[in-house]
Design a protein around this motif. Structure first.
Motif, PDB file in Angstrom:
ATOM      1  N   THR A 247       0.799  -1.226   0.000  1.00  0.00           N
ATOM      2  CA  THR A 247       0.000   0.000   0.000  1.00  0.00           C
ATOM      3  C   THR A 247       0.834   1.279   0.000  1.00  0.00           C
ATOM      4  OG1 THR A 247      -0.122   0.156   2.417  1.00  0.00           O
ATOM      5  CG2 THR A 247      -1.764  -1.221   1.311  1.00  0.00           C
ATOM      6  N   GLY A 248       2.059   1.214   0.506  1.00  0.00           N
ATOM      7  CA  GLY A 248       2.871   2.415   0.639  1.00  0.00           C
ATOM      8  C   GLY A 248       2.657   3.125   1.958  1.00  0.00           C
ATOM      9  N   GLY A 249       1.769   2.614   2.821  1.00  0.00           N
ATOM     10  CA  GLY A 249       1.543   3.220   4.128  1.00  0.00           C
ATOM     11  C   GLY A 249       2.728   3.005   5.052  1.00  0.00           C
ATOM     12  N   ILE A 250       3.023   4.004   5.887  1.00  0.00           N
ATOM     13  CA  ILE A 250       4.174   3.945   6.788  1.00  0.00           C
ATOM     14  C   ILE A 250       3.670   3.980   8.227  1.00  0.00           C
ATOM     15  CG2 ILE A 250       6.321   5.073   7.489  1.00  0.00           C
ATOM     16  CD1 ILE A 250       6.248   6.472   4.686  1.00  0.00           C
ATOM     17  N   VAL A 251       3.962   2.938   9.003  1.00  0.00           N
ATOM     18  CA  VAL A 251       3.500   2.921  10.390  1.00  0.00           C
ATOM     19  C   VAL A 251       4.474   3.718  11.258  1.00  0.00           C
ATOM     20  CG1 VAL A 251       2.282   0.735  10.169  1.00  0.00           C
ATOM     21  CG2 VAL A 251       4.670   0.727  10.913  1.00  0.00           C
ATOM     22  N   ALA A 252       3.946   4.320  12.321  1.00  0.00           N
ATOM     23  CA  ALA A 252       4.784   5.100  13.235  1.00  0.00           C
ATOM     24  C   ALA A 252       5.726   4.188  14.023  1.00  0.00           C
ATOM     25  CB  ALA A 252       3.911   5.910  14.186  1.00  0.00           C
ATOM     26  N   ALA A 253       5.286   2.973  14.302  1.00  0.00           N
ATOM     27  CA  ALA A 253       6.096   1.952  14.971  1.00  0.00           C
ATOM     28  C   ALA A 253       5.359   0.626  14.804  1.00  0.00           C
ATOM     29  CB  ALA A 253       6.291   2.271  16.454  1.00  0.00           C
ATOM     30  N   PRO A 254       6.067  -0.513  14.958  1.00  0.00           N
ATOM     31  CA  PRO A 254       5.392  -1.810  14.795  1.00  0.00           C
ATOM     32  C   PRO A 254       4.743  -2.321  16.070  1.00  0.00           C
ATOM     33  CG  PRO A 254       7.744  -2.142  15.040  1.00  0.00           C
ATOM     34  CD  PRO A 254       7.524  -0.653  15.084  1.00  0.00           C
ATOM     35  N   THR A 255       4.721  -1.492  17.121  1.00  0.00           N
ATOM     36  CA  THR A 255       4.247  -1.965  18.424  1.00  0.00           C
ATOM     37  C   THR A 255       3.101  -1.105  18.947  1.00  0.00           C
ATOM     38  OG1 THR A 255       5.903  -0.580  19.535  1.00  0.00           O
ATOM     39  CG2 THR A 255       6.493  -2.878  19.101  1.00  0.00           C
ATOM     40  N   THR A 256       2.433  -1.629  19.958  1.00  0.00           N
ATOM     41  CA  THR A 256       1.429  -0.875  20.707  1.00  0.00           C
ATOM     42  C   THR A 256       1.749  -0.937  22.192  1.00  0.00           C
ATOM     43  OG1 THR A 256      -0.905  -0.635  21.265  1.00  0.00           O
ATOM     44  CG2 THR A 256      -0.134  -2.863  20.871  1.00  0.00           C
ATOM     45  N   SER A 257       1.444   0.148  22.890  1.00  0.00           N
ATOM     46  CA  SER A 257       1.401   0.183  24.356  1.00  0.00           C
ATOM     47  C   SER A 257       2.726  -0.045  25.056  1.00  0.00           C
ATOM     48  CB  SER A 257       0.358  -0.826  24.876  1.00  0.00           C
ATOM     49  OG  SER A 257      -0.916  -0.474  24.398  1.00  0.00           O
ATOM     50  N   ARG A 271       0.660   1.446  15.437  1.00  0.00           N
ATOM     51  CA  ARG A 271       0.777   0.594  14.238  1.00  0.00           C
ATOM     52  C   ARG A 271      -0.069   1.131  13.069  1.00  0.00           C
ATOM     53  NH1 ARG A 271      -1.469  -4.648  15.957  1.00  0.00           N
ATOM     54  NH2 ARG A 271      -2.852  -3.247  17.110  1.00  0.00           N
ATOM     55  N   TYR A 272      -0.157   2.446  12.973  1.00  0.00           N
ATOM     56  CA  TYR A 272      -0.983   3.082  11.943  1.00  0.00           C
ATOM     57  C   TYR A 272      -0.180   4.169  11.235  1.00  0.00           C
ATOM     58  CZ  TYR A 272      -4.373   0.632  14.809  1.00  0.00           C
ATOM     59  OH  TYR A 272      -5.031  -0.348  15.505  1.00  0.00           O
ATOM     60  N   CYS A 273      -0.823   4.790  10.279  1.00  0.00           N
ATOM     61  CA  CYS A 273      -0.131   5.747   9.400  1.00  0.00           C
ATOM     62  C   CYS A 273      -0.577   7.169   9.722  1.00  0.00           C
ATOM     63  CB  CYS A 273      -0.429   5.435   7.935  1.00  0.00           C
ATOM     64  SG  CYS A 273      -0.073   3.724   7.477  1.00  0.00           S
ATOM     65  N   TRP A 274       0.240   7.881  10.452  1.00  0.00           N
ATOM     66  CA  TRP A 274      -0.012   9.292  10.730  1.00  0.00           C
ATOM     67  C   TRP A 274       0.435  10.119   9.520  1.00  0.00           C
ATOM     68  CZ3 TRP A 274      -0.090   6.044  14.662  1.00  0.00           C
ATOM     69  CH2 TRP A 274      -0.843   6.355  15.805  1.00  0.00           C
ATOM     70  N   LEU A 275      -0.419  10.999   9.036  1.00  0.00           N
ATOM     71  CA  LEU A 275      -0.039  11.831   7.890  1.00  0.00           C
ATOM     72  C   LEU A 275       1.222  12.618   8.200  1.00  0.00           C
ATOM     73  CD1 LEU A 275      -3.420  13.272   6.536  1.00  0.00           C
ATOM     74  CD2 LEU A 275      -2.245  11.150   5.924  1.00  0.00           C
ATOM     75  N   ARG A 276       1.319  13.134   9.416  1.00  0.00           N
ATOM     76  CA  ARG A 276       2.483  13.939   9.794  1.00  0.00           C
ATOM     77  C   ARG A 276       3.764  13.116   9.706  1.00  0.00           C
ATOM     78  NH1 ARG A 276       1.169  14.395  14.559  1.00  0.00           N
ATOM     79  NH2 ARG A 276      -0.026  16.346  14.433  1.00  0.00           N
ATOM     80  N   ASP A 277       3.784  11.969  10.380  1.00  0.00           N
ATOM     81  CA  ASP A 277       4.992  11.137  10.406  1.00  0.00           C
ATOM     82  C   ASP A 277       5.371  10.681   9.003  1.00  0.00           C
ATOM     83  OD1 ASP A 277       3.777  11.273  12.955  1.00  0.00           O
ATOM     84  OD2 ASP A 277       4.919   9.545  13.627  1.00  0.00           O
ATOM     85  N   ALA A 278       4.349  10.296   8.235  1.00  0.00           N
ATOM     86  CA  ALA A 278       4.616   9.811   6.878  1.00  0.00           C
ATOM     87  C   ALA A 278       5.157  10.932   5.996  1.00  0.00           C
ATOM     88  CB  ALA A 278       3.349   9.226   6.270  1.00  0.00           C
TER      89      ALA A 278
END
Length: 634
Positions: A247-257, A271-278
């Motif tokens: 997809t080309g999406g970039i996660v902020a990190a591979p972990t939670t919590s 584990r999601y794609c923040w527009l800012r970070d991306a």
């Protein structure tokens, strides 16, 4: 020493493996404690990181409790992990990787006997559904006649193949096997949809060679110079490893919590794609020659944001999913007792006024790098500018996703200014169609407003919010987007105020004073590494090079043996804090290194120019002196 235990390892003890679809964390004790199949944001099948070994793990290490690690490193510029263990009877090398290619969702562990004889212990506890679901496990023969262990739970199925399959022991599998010098033992774990046939086994040698070749080829395209080039390369590799290839999406990190404060409640799912970070990742990639990755991210953005601009979110799923409802996993005890353990992210519903600015700045840099606007990309930017204009007077939650009352955050207002500034330049410099004069008026009004309400003239400092007096590390971004220069009196005063309010005794900077209660949470967090890298950049651009280098050396020294960084760092405990590895930390490292290298080049150029001018001056002076033949009267 290696011990069987129930506690997760320290954050910095984990290595990351990635197949560009998901990521695994393997500790120095040989325990694979975190893995989501088949995507970064899928439910985990190994969750010991946030619970105990009963929530799922895969241990592979020498059985000798006195075993020690002689070396641990990635093979070259890859994510192929190589760990050499020494025991009283011999040494082994464990090679671990996730094959990169069309078929994903596989992790391989290869044990190679080096000297003598080593007994290896193996324990595998498969628990889908974030460590809660007990699967149906059975031993089977696959189509090739190979023995395998299959675990099925709802939509998920896991198959383990290998030269040394473990035995069933009370709802888990374990056992020991011996590796002699020259032996090679392969174990292959794959996820597949439970309604499909068991996938065929891989050719491990072929997959290993292909995976090494992929990462080495990708890294070879990186432009890198200067003292910090190895850290820049590894950081860019981390940013690539956190990118979902499909997809080309970039996660902020591979972990939670993983907590921002041990034992506290500042535990979030990254584990999601923040527009800012991306967008900031796109900038880092562009600076080092990765235009294709930047274009792929832009296409992800177009798909994710498509529709009514009023529906714009600050964070999306890997494929652009909008529903990221935040929930709590009550069955997990949390990393070192840090509760709650969250999945999903409540920030999805926040309004953060800075985000469009970061996206517009990144897309402008893509234009400057030669990226062409298509029939969709520029209209999308026009729609985003309309969105900003419609929300011009609305307060927001800010870059740090405050869960308290909305405010007029100075950083957010500056990034709104930057959005319109980029729009004006797109029309004036790139001949795109748009309302440049109209945007220019809004931009200039915002500038006047910010200097009137976001700047404290008495203290000569920008403020975190219009209504407050405190500073905020996000103010270090102000010169990065050109609102003022790095060495402007306003920024010099702001940095001085930050050093007094936010820089701790170790020289690292906090995001803000959490005791203020502005974020709606209990006080307590550690220095945010990205902000300290921003401070390096600020120092580098204002003649404080010695301090910039000292801080950069301190920050890069906080990386683990594999060059990985978490979100925050506790100097008091000498350990990493927060989700890991963190894209924001690594992209900020790249920016800081680029700033240091750029100012070093400028300094050297200035020295060379000064030396050249001095030589010319000396030459001119010498030409006015009497020459020998003149002094002799000939």
């Amino acid at each position: 020493m290696w011990l069987h235990g129930v506690m997760a390892s320290r954050i910095e003890d984990y290595a990351l493996l990635s197949d560009l679809h998901t990521g695994a964390l393997i500790g120095c004790d040989g325990s694979l404690d975190w893995l989501c199949f088949p995507r970064f944001d899928s439910p985990s099948v190994f969750t010991a990181l946030l619970g105990t070994e009963r929530n799922g793990r895969w241990l592979m290490a020498p059985a000798d409790p006195g075993a020690r690690i002689l070396s641990r490193s990635y093979r070259g510029s890859t994510f192929v992990l190589e760990t050499v263990w020494e025991t009283g009877s011999g040494t082994v090398k464990v090679v671990e990787f996730m094959p990169v290619g069309e078929r994903c969702s596989t992790l391989v562990r290869r044990i190679v006997g080096v000297t003598g004889s080593v007994d290896m212990a193996q324990e595998i506890i498969i628990r889908p559904g974030y460590g809660k679901v007990l699967p149906w496990v059975r031993r089977v023969k696959d189509a090739a006649g190979t023995h395998a262990i299959v675990a099925v739970a709802g939509p998920d199925a896991i198959v383990l193949r290998g030269d040394q399959l473990p035995q069933a022991i009370d709802h888990k599998h374990g056992g020991t096997f011996t590796v002699e010098a020259g032996d090679t033992v392969d174990q292959e774990l794959s996820w597949y949809a439970s309604h499909r046939p068991i996938p065929a086994p891989l050719d491990i040698d072929t997959e290993l060679a292909a995976t090494v070749a992929y990462w080495e080829d990708w890294a070879s395209q990186c432009s890198r110079d200067g003292k910090y080039a190895p850290m820049v390369e590894r950081s860019l590799l981390v940013l690539r490893a956190l990118t979902h290839d499909d997809t080309g999406g970039i996660v902020a990190a591979p972990t939670t919590s993983l907590p921002e404060d041990f034992g506290g409640a500042r535990n979030w799912d990254y584990r999601y794609c923040w527009l800012r970070d991306a967008a900031l990742t796109l900038e880092a990639m562009l600076t080092h020659g990765y235009e294709n990755e930047a274009l792929k991210w832009r296409n992800w953005l177009l798909r994710a944001v498509a529709g009514d601009p009023e529906d714009l979110q600050i964070v999306y799923g890997l494929s652009g999913e909008r529903e990221l409802t935040e929930g709590v996993l009550e069955h997990l005890r949390g990393y070192e007792g840090s509760l709650p353990v969250r999945i999903g992210n409540g920030a999805v519903g926040q309004y953060q006024a800075d985000v469009v600015g970061e996206v517009m700045v990144a897309l402008e840099k893509l234009r400057l790098a030669g990226g062409k606007e298509d029939h969709f990309s520029w209209p999308l930017q026009l729609a985003m500018l309309k969105f900003v204009e419609r929300h011009l007077t609305q307060k927001d939650h800010g870059i740090w996703e405050m869960r308290g009352d909305v405010q007029y955050f100075t950083h957010s207002r500056v990034m709104m200014w930057a959005a319109f500034d980029c729009g004006v330049r797109a029309v004036r410099n790139h001949k795109l169609k748009g309302r440049a004069a109209h945007w220019e008026k809004i931009r200039d009004r915002l500038r006047t407003e910010i200097l009137a309400h976001g700047f404290n003239k008495e203290r000569n400092t920008f403020k975190q919010t219009y209504g407050g007096t405190a500073t905020d590390a996000s103010l270090l971004v102000i010169p990065q987007v050109g609102f003022v220069t790095y060495d402007s009196p306003e920024m010099m005063g702001t940095v001085a105020a930050m050093e007094a309010e936010l820089v701790d005794s170790h020289g690292l900077i906090l995001r803000y004073q959490s005791a203020s209660g502005l974020d709606g949470l209990s006080p307590g967090e550690h220095p945010f590494l990205a902000c300290s890298f921003w401070l390096v950049e600020q120092y580098a651009h204002t003649g404080r090079r010695e301090e910039a280098v000292a801080l950069m050396d301190k920050l890069t020294g906080l990386a683990n043996d594999l060059g990985l960084l978490s979100e925050e760092y506790s100097m008091e405990d000498a350990r990493m804090v927060g989700n890991y590895p963190q894209a924001f930390s690594h992209l900020a490292l790249v920016r800081a290194a680029d700033a240091l290298h750029g100012t070093e080049a400028l300094s050297l150029s200035a020295e060379a120019a000064g030396a050249e001018a001095a030589d010319a001056e000396r030459a001119e002076a010498s030409s006015t002196l009497p020459q020998p033949h003149e002094s002799m009267g000939t």
